[in-house]
Design a protein around this motif. Structure first.
Motif, PDB file in Angstrom:
ATOM      1  N   SER A  14      63.621 -26.448  49.653  1.00 50.18           N
ATOM      2  CA  SER A  14      62.813 -26.332  50.868  1.00 50.18           C
ATOM      3  C   SER A  14      62.764 -24.892  51.346  1.00 50.18           C
ATOM      4  O   SER A  14      61.717 -24.375  51.730  1.00 50.18           O
ATOM      5  CB  SER A  14      63.387 -27.235  51.971  1.00 50.18           C
TER       6      SER A  14
ATOM      7  N   GLN B  43      60.566 -22.725  49.159  1.00 49.30           N
ATOM      8  CA  GLN B  43      59.150 -22.984  49.319  1.00 49.30           C
ATOM      9  C   GLN B  43      58.571 -22.289  50.544  1.00 49.30           C
ATOM     10  O   GLN B  43      57.406 -21.923  50.552  1.00 49.30           O
ATOM     11  CB  GLN B  43      58.902 -24.494  49.411  1.00 49.30           C
ATOM     12  N   ASN B  44      59.344 -22.143  51.587  1.00 49.66           N
ATOM     13  CA  ASN B  44      58.807 -21.546  52.806  1.00 49.66           C
ATOM     14  C   ASN B  44      59.089 -20.054  52.865  1.00 49.66           C
ATOM     15  O   ASN B  44      60.045 -19.607  53.482  1.00 49.66           O
ATOM     16  CB  ASN B  44      59.366 -22.235  54.050  1.00 49.66           C
TER      17      ASN B  44
ATOM     18  N   ASN C 237      54.237 -13.567  55.318  1.00 49.58           N
ATOM     19  CA  ASN C 237      54.667 -14.295  54.129  1.00 49.58           C
ATOM     20  C   ASN C 237      55.241 -13.266  53.165  1.00 49.58           C
ATOM     21  O   ASN C 237      55.500 -12.128  53.561  1.00 49.58           O
ATOM     22  CB  ASN C 237      53.538 -15.139  53.521  1.00 49.58           C
TER      23      ASN C 237
ATOM     24  N   ASN D 262      55.837 -25.121  55.527  1.00 48.01           N
ATOM     25  CA  ASN D 262      55.541 -24.075  54.541  1.00 48.01           C
ATOM     26  C   ASN D 262      54.516 -23.082  55.053  1.00 48.01           C
ATOM     27  O   ASN D 262      53.852 -22.407  54.284  1.00 48.01           O
ATOM     28  CB  ASN D 262      55.061 -24.693  53.227  1.00 48.01           C
TER      29      ASN D 262
ATOM     30  N   SER E 176      53.000 -19.894  52.398  1.00 46.98           N
ATOM     31  CA  SER E 176      53.855 -19.526  51.278  1.00 46.98           C
ATOM     32  C   SER E 176      53.030 -19.485  49.996  1.00 46.98           C
ATOM     33  O   SER E 176      52.238 -20.384  49.731  1.00 46.98           O
ATOM     34  CB  SER E 176      54.982 -20.552  51.115  1.00 46.98           C
TER      35      SER E 176
END
Length: 287
Positions: A15, A18-19, A57, A142, A170
């Motif tokens: 998790s 992914q972010n 990001n 995300n 992301s």
């Protein structure tokens, strides 16, 4: 139990991986992060860390100026990673030598990259004066986003509220800019990208783009950077090259969305404007 702990650890790590987005909003005199700050005067430019809310990001970071400009400024990176939490927009020269990004972009008095103003039919209208301006930041599964709400902006004899939101994702270089007009009658928005003397510019079928050095003195080293707004031509009444800005003027509406993107010459595959334009033209069309 042992296997459960391993699975939960793997899920947590997955998790997190992914972010690759983050947010930042804090008072200059207090580094504690907050999610919302408001001002009845509408100008906290000199009181906030990095002059307003920021979002990032792994590829790029953006910030709003918390003043009458509500411009979008850019923090360019040279390698994919999150940097706001430690650098707070202004990494040391040592960090930049190690490959961290920097404030290469200079928005000045313009919309910057994809910033939003109003258009009264003849000229731009700042989202100012206001009875209240509010900045918010949010980090979700995300994505992360920042937004600025300007209340009671004078426009064509009326008083309207305008919300501008920037969302980053992301794994995607592009950020989504949305503008909402809370009023009875539709409005015309103005957006675009700014340029400087010596900057290369290009107007494509569904984008406006620039490439070159910005006259910024905050970064330790000057680098060529690309900046672009990708848009749906059906949403706009006209485009024009004004002094310091490539402008996009919308058709009357209550909602407008575009995508913004930026790249730096030290990134892989972005050695010049040709690479940047090739990248832009390979992106999907904006609906």
């Amino acid at each position: 139990m042992k296997y459960l702990i391993i699975i939960l650890t793997l899920l947590a790590n997955f998790s997190y991986a992914q972010n690759m987005t983050d947010i930042s909003l804090f008072w200059k005199e207090n580094p504690e992060q907050v999610t919302e700050i408001a001002s009845e005067e509408g100008n906290l430019y000199s009181k906030l860390g990095h002059h307003g809310p920021a979002v990032e990001n792994e590829f790029v970071a953006y910030r709003f100026y918390f003043d009458h400009k509500v411009a979008i400024d850019v923090y360019n990176k040279t390698k994919p990673q999150l940097e706001l939490a430690e650098a707070a927009w202004y990494p040391t020269e040592e960090k930049q030598k190690e490959g961290w990004g920097a404030d290469q972009y200079k928005a000045g008095s313009t919309v910057g990259l994809g910033g939003v103003r109003l258009w009264d039919g003849e000229k731009p209208v700042y989202l100012d004066p206001v009875t209240k301006r509010t900045a918010r930041v949010r980090k979700e599964a995300n994505i992360s986003y920042m937004e600025m709400l300007s209340e009671n902006v004078p426009y064509k004899g009326d008083s309207i509220d305008v919300l501008v939101r920037v969302t980053v994702f992301s794994g995607s270089r592009e950020g989504k800019v949305e503008a909402f007009a809370f009023c009875d009658k539709p409005v015309q928005f103005l957006t675009g990208v700014n340029y400087h003397d010596g900057t290369k510019t290009k107007e494509g079928k569904d984008y406006v783009a620039t490439w070159g050095l910005h006259p910024e003195d905050v970064a330790a080293f000057q680098l060529n950077i690309g900046a672009a707004v990708k848009y749906n031509p059906d949403d706009f009444a006209k485009t024009e090259k004004a002094d310091k800005e490539l402008r996009l003027i919308s058709k009357p509406t209550h909602y407008l969305s575009t995508y913004i993107t930026s790249a730096c010459e030290k990134e892989e595959n972005f050695k010049g404007m040709e690479d940047f334009i090739s990248y832009l033209e390979g992106l999907e069309k904006v609906n």
